[in-house]
Design a protein around this motif. Sequence first.
Motif, PDB file in Angstrom:
ATOM      1  N   LYS A   1       0.750  -1.497  -0.136  1.00 11.73           N
ATOM      2  CA  LYS A   1       0.082   0.218  -0.073  1.00 11.73           C
ATOM      3  C   LYS A   1       0.686   1.457   0.240  1.00 11.73           C
ATOM      4  N   ILE A   2       2.139   1.314   0.020  1.00 14.20           N
ATOM      5  CA  ILE A   2       3.517   2.147   0.335  1.00 14.20           C
ATOM      6  C   ILE A   2       2.471   3.197  -0.679  1.00 14.20           C
ATOM      7  N   TYR A   3       2.792   2.152  -2.114  1.00  9.61           N
ATOM      8  CA  TYR A   3       3.031   3.298  -2.917  1.00  9.61           C
ATOM      9  C   TYR A   3       1.184   4.477  -3.013  1.00  9.61           C
ATOM     10  N   TYR A   4       0.289   3.366  -2.611  1.00 11.81           N
ATOM     11  CA  TYR A   4      -1.358   4.674  -2.801  1.00 11.81           C
ATOM     12  C   TYR A   4      -1.381   5.948  -1.661  1.00 11.81           C
ATOM     13  N   ILE A   5      -0.170   5.299  -0.441  1.00 10.34           N
ATOM     14  CA  ILE A   5       0.413   6.097   0.883  1.00 10.34           C
ATOM     15  C   ILE A   5       1.083   6.971   0.274  1.00 10.34           C
ATOM     16  N   LEU A   6       1.827   6.935  -0.250  1.00  9.65           N
ATOM     17  CA  LEU A   6       3.037   8.328  -1.254  1.00  9.65           C
ATOM     18  C   LEU A   6       1.901   9.006  -2.155  1.00  9.65           C
ATOM     19  N   PHE A   7       1.290   8.270  -2.836  1.00  5.07           N
ATOM     20  CA  PHE A   7       0.585   9.195  -3.736  1.00  5.07           C
ATOM     21  C   PHE A   7      -0.348  10.059  -3.076  1.00  5.07           C
ATOM     22  N   ALA A   8      -1.545   9.721  -1.559  1.00  5.11           N
ATOM     23  CA  ALA A   8      -1.771  10.837  -0.737  1.00  5.11           C
ATOM     24  C   ALA A   8      -0.811  11.620  -0.129  1.00  5.11           C
ATOM     25  N   ILE A   9       0.046  11.485   0.152  1.00  6.64           N
ATOM     26  CA  ILE A   9       1.274  12.579   1.009  1.00  6.64           C
ATOM     27  C   ILE A   9       1.739  13.234   0.300  1.00  6.64           C
TER      28      ILE A   9
ATOM     29  N   THR B   1       0.150  14.466  -2.642  1.00  7.87           N
ATOM     30  CA  THR B   1      -1.132  14.993  -3.248  1.00  7.87           C
ATOM     31  C   THR B   1      -1.196  15.890  -2.492  1.00  7.87           C
ATOM     32  N   GLY B   2      -1.652  15.281  -0.717  1.00 13.07           N
ATOM     33  CA  GLY B   2      -1.642  16.144   0.614  1.00 13.07           C
ATOM     34  C   GLY B   2      -0.590  17.604   0.455  1.00 13.07           C
ATOM     35  N   LEU B   3       0.648  17.514   0.754  1.00 13.65           N
ATOM     36  CA  LEU B   3       2.021  18.884   0.230  1.00 13.65           C
ATOM     37  C   LEU B   3       1.509  19.885  -0.656  1.00 13.65           C
ATOM     38  N   LEU B   4       1.267  18.901  -2.211  1.00  9.16           N
ATOM     39  CA  LEU B   4       1.446  19.646  -3.001  1.00  9.16           C
ATOM     40  C   LEU B   4      -0.297  20.915  -2.643  1.00  9.16           C
ATOM     41  N   VAL B   5      -1.494  20.685  -1.766  1.00  9.41           N
ATOM     42  CA  VAL B   5      -2.518  20.940  -2.056  1.00  9.41           C
ATOM     43  C   VAL B   5      -2.601  21.865  -0.889  1.00  9.41           C
TER      44      VAL B   5
ATOM     45  N   VAL C   1       4.141  28.764   0.497  1.00  8.51           N
ATOM     46  CA  VAL C   1       5.581  28.251   0.435  1.00  8.51           C
ATOM     47  C   VAL C   1       6.675  29.092  -1.127  1.00  8.51           C
ATOM     48  N   CYS C   2       7.546  29.378  -1.368  1.00 10.67           N
ATOM     49  CA  CYS C   2       8.137  29.835  -2.419  1.00 10.67           C
ATOM     50  C   CYS C   2       7.673  29.144  -3.663  1.00 10.67           C
ATOM     51  N   SER C   3       8.165  29.604  -4.875  1.00 15.74           N
ATOM     52  CA  SER C   3       7.465  29.663  -5.709  1.00 15.74           C
ATOM     53  C   SER C   3       8.751  28.484  -6.216  1.00 15.74           C
ATOM     54  N   ARG C   4       9.981  28.735  -6.111  1.00 17.45           N
ATOM     55  CA  ARG C   4      10.830  26.674  -6.139  1.00 17.45           C
ATOM     56  C   ARG C   4      10.454  25.999  -5.177  1.00 17.45           C
ATOM     57  N   CYS C   5       9.921  26.207  -3.285  1.00 16.53           N
ATOM     58  CA  CYS C   5       9.825  25.096  -2.879  1.00 16.53           C
ATOM     59  C   CYS C   5       8.128  24.120  -3.459  1.00 16.53           C
ATOM     60  N   TYR C   6       7.530  25.767  -4.388  1.00 14.21           N
ATOM     61  CA  TYR C   6       6.041  24.845  -4.325  1.00 14.21           C
ATOM     62  C   TYR C   6       6.659  23.570  -5.944  1.00 14.21           C
ATOM     63  N   GLY C   7       7.708  24.157  -6.203  1.00 14.56           N
ATOM     64  CA  GLY C   7       7.336  23.462  -8.075  1.00 14.56           C
ATOM     65  C   GLY C   7       8.542  22.206  -7.100  1.00 14.56           C
ATOM     66  N   ILE C   8       8.873  22.125  -6.078  1.00 16.23           N
ATOM     67  CA  ILE C   8       9.799  21.126  -6.032  1.00 16.23           C
ATOM     68  C   ILE C   8       7.867  19.583  -5.269  1.00 16.23           C
ATOM     69  N   TYR C   9       7.174  20.902  -4.475  1.00 11.93           N
ATOM     70  CA  TYR C   9       6.023  20.122  -4.504  1.00 11.93           C
ATOM     71  C   TYR C   9       5.294  19.247  -5.564  1.00 11.93           C
TER      72      TYR C   9
ATOM     73  N   TRP D   1       1.972  10.845  -9.407  1.00 14.18           N
ATOM     74  CA  TRP D   1       0.834  10.563  -9.933  1.00 14.18           C
ATOM     75  C   TRP D   1       1.044   9.267 -11.160  1.00 14.18           C
ATOM     76  N   ALA D   2       2.075   9.737 -12.122  1.00 19.11           N
ATOM     77  CA  ALA D   2       2.436   9.770 -13.249  1.00 19.11           C
ATOM     78  C   ALA D   2       3.774   8.251 -13.547  1.00 19.11           C
ATOM     79  N   MET D   3       3.710   7.470 -11.991  1.00 15.36           N
ATOM     80  CA  MET D   3       4.856   6.957 -11.597  1.00 15.36           C
ATOM     81  C   MET D   3       4.243   5.913 -12.615  1.00 15.36           C
ATOM     82  N   PRO D   4       2.835   5.036 -12.647  1.00 12.52           N
ATOM     83  CA  PRO D   4       2.645   3.538 -13.149  1.00 12.52           C
ATOM     84  C   PRO D   4       2.846   3.959 -14.689  1.00 12.52           C
ATOM     85  N   LEU D   5       2.669   5.075 -14.787  1.00  6.47           N
ATOM     86  CA  LEU D   5       2.762   5.527 -16.939  1.00  6.47           C
ATOM     87  C   LEU D   5       4.215   4.886 -17.097  1.00  6.47           C
TER      88      LEU D   5
END
Lengths: 170, 185
Positions: A11-19, A21-25, A69-77, A85-89
């Motif tokens: 389930k780790i991938y799905y947990i990471l997916f949620a993390i 997404t949560g960080l970005l939002v 966060v600043c624009s650079r940090c936002y870019g990182i997240y 998100w795209a990892m399965p692809l």
Amino acid sequence: MIMNSSSQPNKIYYILFAIATGLLVTATGGGLFGQESIWLNHWQYKLFDGLCHQDTARSFWIGSSPMAVCSRCYGIYAGFAVGVWAMPLYYRSFKTIKFNILLFITLIFLFANLGDALGSLMGIWQNTLGSRAILGGLLGTGSATLLIPVMDPFSKSTNYYYQEAITYGK
Amino acid sequence: MENNQAKPEYWASVGLASIIFGIFSFAVSIIGGYLIINSEASGSLAMTIAQSVIGLMSCLVSAFGGLLAVWHYVKTYELKITLGDGALIGFLTGAGIIIVSTVFQEMWSVVDPEFTSKMVQSMINNIEAMDMPDQQKQQLIDSVAVQGDSSILSSLLWGIPIYGILNLITGMIGVSVFGRKIEIE
């Protein structure tokens, strides 16, 4: 070397997916939700306080609030989230690439960010919101690709990893 | 090979990485604080480039605690590590970093008791010099004053989740960087 794996679902991938997404939002800040109070009181802003300089002149704004966060940090997240998100692809094609190549590319992105900041500090060039976000995004996406060797979104098993010079079990 | 062999405790690795990066995080915040104190009220929320670089260092480097902790753990004990182990070690390291940093900041308040009040005053002076509506200006000043009064508990409450999550991610990356996948049947 052979080892039995436990058959618990991965389930780790799905947990990471949620993390991711949560960080970005969260990093997008209170403007996304139309929070009306001054941004210093937004919980998102408080959460990233101490981790990012949160310079409002170096941040994207939504409405009357800067992002958390600043624009650079936002870019990182954002880059990291896109990478997850795209990892399965891209997983199947990227896992054929040598890990050291992925690591090398990510390190280039890391040093590009440091070089960009230092170049701006020394007055060699003037970076912009966009350039900082793009460089940060490359670093974030590169970081996500580093998980390829250990993160199989399709796997149902728990894998184990050893240090390179291991003699354990012999 | 025994799969169920008890794993050594990871606290030494977590502690080591927490102390190193906690002290670094503390040093960066103190240097950043004095840069604010010693800067003139420009009437702009924009920081100097030096302040921004300090912020960049804090942001980029504090997230590497998980990497160091996983490297130390794997290197020291040479044993199996799962992605979940790396995530846990990373999260605990992140929590440790903010605890160490907060403790040092409290100790610094003994060395320079007026550090926080001088920093808050400097920020208020800067806000007062801004060209913005009085109501918004007052809101900003009130928020800065409240931030200056924040307690240890508040620092931990806000710091542990975000530092924990970032280092959780780097802890997982650490498993990828410092580990080697073994064959599984």
